[in-house]
Scaffold this active site. Sequence first.
Site, mmCIF file in Angstrom:
data_model
loop_
_atom_site.group_PDB
_atom_site.id
_atom_site.type_symbol
_atom_site.label_atom_id
_atom_site.label_comp_id
_atom_site.label_asym_id
_atom_site.label_seq_id
_atom_site.Cartn_x
_atom_site.Cartn_y
_atom_site.Cartn_z
ATOM 1 C CD GLN A 66 -5.239 -3.867 7.158
ATOM 2 O OE1 GLN A 66 -4.449 -3.658 8.058
ATOM 3 N NE2 GLN A 66 -4.867 -3.925 5.890
ATOM 4 C CE LYS B 200 -1.590 0.728 4.125
ATOM 5 N NZ LYS B 200 -1.231 1.996 4.765
ATOM 6 C CB THR B 201 3.523 2.441 2.277
ATOM 7 O OG1 THR B 201 2.728 2.025 3.388
ATOM 8 C CG2 THR B 201 4.164 3.761 2.587
ATOM 9 C CG ASP C 32 -1.439 5.731 4.066
ATOM 10 O OD1 ASP C 32 -1.952 4.720 3.562
ATOM 11 O OD2 ASP C 32 -0.458 5.693 4.830
ATOM 12 C CD GLU C 33 -3.636 3.022 7.384
ATOM 13 O OE1 GLU C 33 -4.646 2.333 7.098
ATOM 14 O OE2 GLU C 33 -2.626 2.573 7.932
ATOM 15 N NE ARG D 223 -1.178 -6.531 10.921
ATOM 16 C CZ ARG D 223 -1.162 -5.820 9.816
ATOM 17 N NH1 ARG D 223 -0.198 -4.969 9.611
ATOM 18 N NH2 ARG D 223 -2.096 -5.963 8.899
#
Length: 724
Positions: free
Chosen positions: A251, A35-36, A220-221, A603
């Site tokens: 998420q 994503k980043t 982002d997010e 994670r």
Amino acid sequence: MDVTPILENLNDAQRQAVTAPAEPTLVIAGAGSGKTRVLVHRAAWLIDVEGLSPQSLLAVTFTNKAAAEMRGRIETLLKLPVQNLWIGTFHGLAHRMLRRHWREAGLPQNFQIIDSDDQLRLIKRLLKNLEIDDSRWVPREIQWFINAQKDEGLRPQHLDDEGNADRRQMISLYESYEEICERGGLVDFAELLLRAHELLRDNAELLAHYRRRFHHLLVDEFQDTNAIQYAWLRLLAGDQGVPFVVGDDDQSIYRWRGARVEHIHRFQTDFPGTRVVKLEQNYRSTATILNAANAIIANNSSRLGKNLWTEGAEGEAIRIYSAYNERDEADFVIGRLRDWIDQGNARADSAILYRSNAQSRVLEEGLINARIPYRVYGGLRFFERSEIKDALAYLRLISNRDDDSSFERIVNKPTRGIGARTVELMRSYARANACPLWRAAGATASNDLNGRAANAVSAFMSLIERMARETSGLELHDQVDHVIYASGLVDFFKKDKGEKGETRVENLLELVSAAKSFQPDPAEEMSPLDEFLSHAALEAGEGQAEAWEDCVQLMTMHSAKGLEFPLVFMCGMEDGLFPHQRSIADPSGLEEERRLCYVGITRAKQTLFITHAEQRRLHGMDNFSQPSRFIGEIPDEHVEEIRPRVQVSRPMRSAESQTRSRRSTAPASELGIRLGQRVRHKKFGDGVILNCEGQGAHARVEVNFEAAGTKWLVLTYANLEAVS
DNA sequence: TACTATTTAATTTTT
DNA sequence: TTAAATAGTA
């Protein structure tokens, strides 16, 4: 133009997102799907290939850490610094706009930001002032109400009491709260966003200016945006702007603080013709872990839908352990950690995740016993420490005499004979005259107060004035240095006996070095001091300094979001704890818990242990609970039960826990408890018994610990160990 | 004003 | 159970 560095090592979906035409784009990015990376490469693509000036991009994140990381990675990729690229948190960017346009925003030039702690104090004071019963009107609930309204973009005048007296009262408290902030030039976190939104909404020229400037808005997010943040983005984008938002509806775990996943759905209607790109290839976890995560999240309704996959190996099965109780659970975790470390793995590559902070205790005790270094995430951050906030309050008062919340904080710290009564007098004067406390102090000192109190108040005022005079023109760090001594704070904390006072002084000195390394932005119009104060409020700093040591990572599943570890333990997987009791009844609450579980599982890179206890001590009561329903949602083929539940119907006591219980119930005499005896405590270390009283289960001893000072401990719980 | 006794409530957290 | 906030006392 060689576009290789920007496009190489991207998969098709990522490349599609990065090179998307200048149209609204929604990237649904699963956990670990890069994503980043997409965001960073998109920015680089726009600048390097499309030839846009960094100025015309705006990149928004939720945390300072994410913002810093994004800037760093963009600069690495482009091999040049991009100072004029606006990257920041929603709050940081809103703050920037408000500083630039404070007049249009209706704020004083030196407005101060208050954090939630300041906000809560302010509300408590407000209730006291209005003589409102704070057991009926709980400060926390009022704070929650005010913030919730602001998050929705609502001012008191927009609210209707709906004929409900309680609601009417809440609204009126909201109104009074706003007056106080207005008078003191104080802006809380939610206010930053709300004001910034109103600023653009009500100033056609400014709006036009920023719309012209920012063609591309990278977010982002995105699933974590609240109403006001979304409104701000929409306003800024207008018809011409190109929003490029990245998020994962699965998420979204912050609904309780205003985040609305619905924005992800709404985006496509608000921006017709939105291009949707799904990133489903995962580069983090084994297929087993991903399949388990996919299976669990599939139980949620109203998802956009996505399935993570990997080209990587199947990996090991997810191990599930049914512990007898929380101690047994901790023992198990520590045993597996030992194996991990013995195999030559780094401790820092392992993480223990839990639903609520209270669970860390037992695990920590186990880790201490096993002498395994660990680090607990969360907790107090540097700028949130009380001594730091005291020093900042002095600085704030120097910068702005009208800041009542700072005034109250330090008016009698260090104690200078201004007691509760005197403060009360000043408060009522301030209330009657609708003026700041500073003015009230001046007025009451010359009229209403008796000699001693009046002197004390005047002394305090001249102290502040003197510090303001003496620090003007100094370098920022010299200002801070001067203030911590001249205020008497350093001496005050030096008097605190034991290590506590020492640490506080150290922290104050640390504040000076923080000021020294702080680099004010010359583009900002405010003084370096004001800028430093804003920075302190907006970026509370790290929780713990010793991050460099190789240690096991302990944190809640919430704080684990965005991180990854080769070895992960998810502990306390029991119904009632996770999913939490307070979310279990409400379907949307349960779905959020499930998303949290999804976050937790994803994670793990290679090894995942899930543990639950049949019996757990919570709030001093033993509870029996069923394994989390989420465990049952994992298909059997991905799971391996370490110990079948039938075998744990009876307590299995380890040698360690047997000696513990025998020791703790033994009468004091058997322990060799006598004055002067050296003892060892798990947390406090070594010490000497000074005193004892009581018998049997109620026996208590006073121990002077070398490191932790003198404490009274109940023998039954303290588990003291005699040391020769 | 500081220390001690009592009461109370108990997810998740960044800005 | 325990931590934190509040009330009470020296």
